[in-house]
Design an enzyme around this catalytic site. Sequence first.
Site, PDB file in Angstrom:
ATOM      1  N   CYS A  58       0.855  -1.293   0.086  1.00 14.40           N
ATOM      2  CA  CYS A  58      -0.197   0.000   0.098  1.00 14.40           C
ATOM      3  C   CYS A  58       1.056   1.329   0.049  1.00 14.40           C
ATOM      4  CB  CYS A  58      -0.834  -0.068   1.204  1.00 14.40           C
ATOM      5  SG  CYS A  58      -1.957   1.769   1.389  1.00 14.40           S
ATOM      6  N   CYS A  61       0.363   3.268   3.568  1.00 18.95           N
ATOM      7  CA  CYS A  61       0.814   2.818   4.856  1.00 18.95           C
ATOM      8  C   CYS A  61       1.933   1.703   4.692  1.00 18.95           C
ATOM      9  CB  CYS A  61      -0.162   2.256   5.697  1.00 18.95           C
ATOM     10  SG  CYS A  61      -0.902   0.694   5.062  1.00 18.95           S
ATOM     11  N   CYS A 132      -8.863  -5.112  -9.733  1.00 20.54           N
ATOM     12  CA  CYS A 132      -8.434  -3.987 -10.516  1.00 20.54           C
ATOM     13  C   CYS A 132      -8.190  -2.914  -9.706  1.00 20.54           C
ATOM     14  CB  CYS A 132      -9.933  -3.698 -11.476  1.00 20.54           C
ATOM     15  SG  CYS A 132      -9.465  -2.421 -12.828  1.00 20.54           S
TER      16      CYS A 132
END
Length: 145
Positions: A58, A61, A132
């Site tokens: 991510c 984070c 997606c």
Amino acid sequence: MSSQQQDPTQSAPKVALSDSEWREKLTPEEYAVLRQAGTERPFVGEYTDTKTEGVYHCRACGAELFRSTEKFESHCGWPSFFDPSDSDAVILREDTSLGMRRVEVVCATCHSHLGHVFEGEGYPTPTDQRYCINSISLVLEPAGE
């Protein structure tokens, strides 16, 4: 409902920053997608066509989300994965924006928007799912680094 399909509003994120802290941490483009559930334009993302082996984290984070072994070519304009690296890495929630029913994918650690998951499209993958995901929501850590 599986643990993967929890509504993220039911539990607090492990990484929680104020809106101003997110704006400082992310570029305006990253903020628009990750924190405001935007979508980058198709076929422009950094990871749309990459075949580099590694782990996708991510961008907000740093949590591990997907692995290159689950990435496949869907030709849809965004990176596509058939499964997250760990069933608890993402949370799925209903999204009825744009006048249709979709399933939003958010990071389980910080609740940032990643993209959407679609089922039953006929891709030759083990799950018949297509996560997606916006490239701008991800950072690729190449294998061996």
